[in-house]
Each structure stands twice: as C-alpha cells, then as structure tokens.
Design an enzyme around this catalytic site. Structure first.
Site, PDB file in Angstrom:
ATOM      1  N   TYR A   1     -31.348  75.668 -34.131  1.00  0.00           N
ATOM      2  CA  TYR A   1     -32.399  76.643 -33.843  1.00  0.00           C
ATOM      3  C   TYR A   1     -31.821  77.850 -33.120  1.00  0.00           C
ATOM      4  CZ  TYR A   1     -36.817  78.745 -32.688  1.00  0.00           C
ATOM      5  OH  TYR A   1     -37.847  79.632 -32.611  1.00  0.00           O
TER       6      TYR A   1
ATOM      7  N   PHE B   1     -40.248 106.002 -47.854  1.00  0.00           N
ATOM      8  CA  PHE B   1     -40.250 104.757 -48.611  1.00  0.00           C
ATOM      9  C   PHE B   1     -41.520 104.000 -48.220  1.00  0.00           C
ATOM     10  CE2 PHE B   1     -39.459 100.313 -49.574  1.00  0.00           C
ATOM     11  CZ  PHE B   1     -39.298 100.446 -50.940  1.00  0.00           C
ATOM     12  N   THR B   2     -42.069 103.252 -49.171  1.00  0.00           N
ATOM     13  CA  THR B   2     -43.400 102.650 -49.010  1.00  0.00           C
ATOM     14  C   THR B   2     -43.535 101.837 -47.716  1.00  0.00           C
ATOM     15  OG1 THR B   2     -42.610 100.852 -50.415  1.00  0.00           O
ATOM     16  CG2 THR B   2     -43.874 102.581 -51.495  1.00  0.00           C
TER      17      THR B   2
ATOM     18  N   ASP C   1     -31.643 104.193 -42.836  1.00  0.00           N
ATOM     19  CA  ASP C   1     -32.046 103.069 -43.669  1.00  0.00           C
ATOM     20  C   ASP C   1     -30.808 102.746 -44.499  1.00  0.00           C
ATOM     21  OD1 ASP C   1     -32.868 101.366 -45.665  1.00  0.00           O
ATOM     22  OD2 ASP C   1     -34.864 102.260 -45.835  1.00  0.00           O
TER      23      ASP C   1
ATOM     24  N   LYS D   1     -30.356  94.241 -51.002  1.00  0.00           N
ATOM     25  CA  LYS D   1     -29.813  95.206 -51.970  1.00  0.00           C
ATOM     26  C   LYS D   1     -28.282  95.204 -51.867  1.00  0.00           C
ATOM     27  CE  LYS D   1     -34.250  96.689 -51.534  1.00  0.00           C
ATOM     28  NZ  LYS D   1     -35.232  96.004 -50.676  1.00  0.00           N
TER      29      LYS D   1
ATOM     30  N   ARG E   1     -43.076 104.116 -60.015  1.00  0.00           N
ATOM     31  CA  ARG E   1     -42.834 104.816 -58.750  1.00  0.00           C
ATOM     32  C   ARG E   1     -43.440 106.210 -58.878  1.00  0.00           C
ATOM     33  NH1 ARG E   1     -40.761 101.084 -54.732  1.00  0.00           N
ATOM     34  NH2 ARG E   1     -42.978 100.831 -54.954  1.00  0.00           N
TER      35      ARG E   1
ATOM     36  N   PHE F   1     -49.641  99.280 -54.808  1.00  0.00           N
ATOM     37  CA  PHE F   1     -48.917  99.111 -56.074  1.00  0.00           C
ATOM     38  C   PHE F   1     -48.551  97.663 -56.356  1.00  0.00           C
ATOM     39  CE2 PHE F   1     -44.857  98.589 -53.940  1.00  0.00           C
ATOM     40  CZ  PHE F   1     -45.071  99.244 -52.739  1.00  0.00           C
TER      41      PHE F   1
END
Ligand code: F0G
Length: 473
Positions: free
Chosen positions: A88, A140-141, A231, A274, A398, A465
C-alpha cells in the site's frame, strides 16, 4: 513477365541515397480483430447513437478512436509488470517511476495519479482561485473543465494559424505573445496563476510548439511571477518536431530536447497513456515544495496514497519503463513516421487534412470535406460515422460536439476547426492497416454528398462528446 502481374507498374529501383527503414521492433504477440458486414455496422452505429465513443470495441476493425491507453507495451514493460510491488505504501515501483521522471523530465517532485485528468484536477485545485484566468495554447477538453471546476476561466492565446487547417506554419502550437501580454495587462498578473502549455497541441491537430517560443513565454511570464505548467502528455512527440524543424536541434536527441523544454517550466501534468506507452497512468510533477506539499496532500483525497496515486505498483513500473522507451530516437521516428505515411497518402489524393501532419494522428477537415453540412449538423461527427459505416474504422470527432457550451451563456461554441481525428496507437498497427484506412477515407470522400447531417438527441452536462447521442437527418 507472368500475365497475373503484367498490370502492375514496374517497381522503382531502390535509391541508394534514400534507404527505407522499418519499425525498430518485431511482433511477439498478436490480437485478432473482427471484420464486420455493412449490415452489422449499420446496426452498430445506430445503436451507438452515431457516436463512435459508444460503439463496442468488438464491432470495430481498425480502432483509431484515440492514441490514449491503446499502445502496445514492450516485452521489457511486460517483464516489469511481474515486478509490481503492491505494498500500500512505499512501493519500489514508485521510487523507480520517480527516478525516471527526474531523469527524463527533470522536475524535483512527483505525485502519481491514475491518469492525466487526475493530475489536472489536483493541479487546478492547488493553483487556481475563483476568478482566475488561465491562458493556454488552445484548450483541451478535460484540462479546461478542471480549470473551470476550480473557478477559473481558460483563455486561448495560441497563434491564429493554429485555427486554420491549411496554414503550413511549422509550429502551430506556438503562443501569440501579444495575446498573452494583452491578457496579462487586462487581468493583472495576480489573476493569472500559470500559463498552461501543451506540447503537442491535440485540438489543433497534434501541432508542436517551438523551443524558441516556449523560451519567450517563459521570459515574459517570469517577469511577473507567473508559472509555466506543461501538459507533457505528448512532449516527446513535440521534441521530435523540434529536432526535425527547429534550427539548431537536428543533432540533439529527443531526450535532450524534452529536458530542455521542461527546464522552461515549473511543472507538468502528464497522461502517461500517450507518450509513455502504457494502458493506464499519469502524474503531476513540480519543482516548488509548497505546491508539491499541497498536491501530495490532495492526492490522498482523490486518487490514493501519494506513493501510488490510483495506480497499481505494476502500472507504475510499466510507466517508468515506458518513459525510457518513449525517448528513444528510433522509436519516435517510427511512431511519427507512421502518422506521416497515412497523412501523405491522403494528401496525394487531394483529401483535405490539417497541415502540417501532426504527431499522433491525421485530422480530416470535415468543413472542407462536407461543405453541404452546416456546423449545426455536426459535420465532423457525421463524417466519423460515415467512415465507420464504410469500413469499420473508428475515428473521433474534434469539432463542435467536443467544444461543448460556454459555461456562462450556455451557448454552443462554434470552433473554427471541425475535425475528424484518425489517431494512431503506438506500435499497434502496420502499414497495411494504414493503407486500408486511407482507402476508406478516399471512398467516403468520393461519395461525400451522400453523407447525412446529424441531430443531437441526448446531451450530457459534462464533456458531452463522450456520451451524446445523435440521429441521422
Ligand atoms: N491532455 C491532453 C493533451 C490529452 O490529450 C489528454 C487525453 C489529457 C490531457 C487527459 O488525459 O485521458 O489520461 O485523463 N486525451 C485523450 C485523447 C482522451 O483521446 O486525446 P487522460
């Protein structure tokens, strides 16, 4: 020459000056995919409300919905999964991840999170006060939503070229320094906790920011005590474009360029799903002790203890190893090279796509491709549905659906970019898959007048979306 091959053009002789290259890996495990009939696809897309997010994966032939969490891990990553320390607290995989983040990104402190938006939530809660303004190189969303939920307002300061699919600017992710300076003057530096800089810019079509521009943003904001937060989701891909396009970087490695980019910032949020070649994971990394301390405290509320942040030990090990693999120059050449291959095939046929071709996908310009559909009929959503119907290739909208509504007025945004993203997972598909995709886009383009517009019949409140439903007009 045998009769069966007589219709083929003679193959061009190899050019000794331009040798071919292939992926720097071979395939060890395969996963079957299913071919479907037109009738099956017709039923599936109708049941999915013409939203490719709502299709079942098993009804999809080639899945280009996203490059997020869809990468193939290497044997070294899978081996690392067996070395998961599932304690943990204080898992050794956490310390390995911390070491790799420090080595490749160069920040001091690490807060692990289950994925990128977990890091965005925590960062926004730590740095944003109600009424603050957060400038960024396009929204970005999930990033913008977390800024808004923390009481902030996003302000777009990307260069105008980013909103023009046909502009060939090599760094469409650049910040317009005049827009940023105006904003600072209008709101005052005290209202701007940080500037949010993505590399590459997803919503602009995977477009990079240059190091020169990032340095200028740093110089301008540092004078006013405003932080720069990256980001870093696709920062290694951004570094590849800098290496290829920015004067002075041709001989520098991806790893060196990434370190140099991070040195122009105070921290980053990261979706490891990514660049880092894993199926789940993310982190927040910062240099300030005070920011770290508060983030480390908040992570236990929203994600998990500060030495796992919502990831299993094995997941952290896969991220640690994936970071190292993502920075290899030959990996990145093959990764972006595959995207360029698909994009160049479409360009050769005159199909309108965002140029230059981006890092993680090819973005079809739905406005140009379906000029008969007004934006109220969601041309990009309609095009993604048509592509699925043709071949079982799954893409993502998009455009206006992703852009959502203005949080004050409730009006739908009408973004200039109305795009369909063919997103390429890393190390998953072959060149033959890319050919199948290219041919399907070509055939949909051939009969584009027959693609019907859509009407939205269900609209969820947040990030619509993902779950919105449509009917054909
Ligand atoms: N930032 C960028 C630039 C992204 O592209 C994403 C995710 C996130 C943050 C959020 O990360 O999904 O791990 O929570 N993009 C995915 C996509 C969803 O398909 O482009 P997450």
């Amino acid at each position: 020459m045998s009769s069966s091959s007589s219709h083929r053009a003679p193959a061009p002789r190899p050019d000794p000056a331009r040798r071919s290259w292939a992926e720097p890996f071979r395939i060890k495990v395969v996963e079957p995919v299913r071919l479907t009939t037109p009738e099956q696809r017709e039923r599936a897309i109708r049941e999915a409300g013409y939203n490719t997010f709502l299709l079942k994966s098993e009804d999809v032939y080639i899945d280009l919905l996203t490059d997020s969490g869809t990468s193939a891990m290497s044997d070294w990553q899978w081996a690392g999964m067996m070395l998961g320390d599932e304690a943990y607290a204080g898992s050794r995989n956490f310390y390995h991840l911390e070491e790799m983040m420090q080595k490749y990104y160069g920040y001091r402190y690490l807060v692990p999170t289950h994925q990128g938006r977990g890091a965005e939530n925590i960062l926004s809660r730590v740095l944003i006060k109600p009424g603050d303004v957060i400038p960024g190189n396009m929204y970005f969303t999930t990033t913008r939503l977390h800024q808004e939920l923390a009481g902030g307002t996003f302000a777009d300061v990307i260069i105008d070229e980013a909103h023009d699919p046909a502009s060939l600017h090599p760094f469409k992710g650049n910040v317009d320094l005049n827009k940023l300076e105006d904003l600072m003057q209008r709101h005052g530096a005290a209202r701007i906790p940080y500037v949010s800089i993505a590399g590459t810019v997803n919503m602009a079509g995977g477009q990079p920011i240059s190091l020169e521009n990032l340095r200028q943003v740093r110089a301008l904001t540092a004078r006013h005590g405003i932080k720069v937060i990256l980001d870093a989701t696709r920062l290694a891909e951004n570094a590849y474009f800098i290496q290829q396009r920015e004067p002075g970087y041709a001989a520098r490695s991806i790893a060196e360029i990434v370190r140099e980019m991070c040195a122009q910032s105070d921290g980053c949020t990261m979706s490891a799903k990514k660049d880092s070649l894993v199926n789940i994971g993310g982190f927040l990394a910062v240099n300030d002790w005070e920011v770290f301390e508060e983030a480390r405290n908040l992570v236990v509320v929203y994600e998990g203890l500060h030495t796992y942040g919502g990831m299993a030990g094995r997941d952290m090990e896969a991220v640690a190893r994936g970071i190292a693999e993502s920075m290899q120059d030959d990996h990145m050449r093959a990764r972006v090279g595959q995207v360029l291959y698909l994009g160049n095939r479409l360009l050769a046929w005159g199909i309108p796509i965002v140029q230059p071709i981006g890092g993680h996908g090819v973005f079809l310009d739905a406005r140009a491709l379906l000029p008969h559909l007004p934006q109220e009929q969601y041309p990009a959503q309609a095009l993604a549905a048509a592509l699925y119907l043709d071949s079982g290739v799954r893409a993502m909208e998009r455009g206006a659906v992703s852009a959502g509504r203005n949080k004050e007025t409730g009006e739908e945004y009408r973004p200039k970019l109305e795009l369909v993203r063919l997103t390429i997972p890393r190390r998953v598909y072959t060149q033959a898959h890319m050919d199948v995709v290219a041919e399907s886009v070509y055939l949909v383009h051939e009969r584009r007048e027959q693609v019907p517009g859509l009407r939205m019949v269900y609209e969820p409140k947040y990030l619509r979306f993902f779950q919105a439903r449509f009917e054909a007009r």
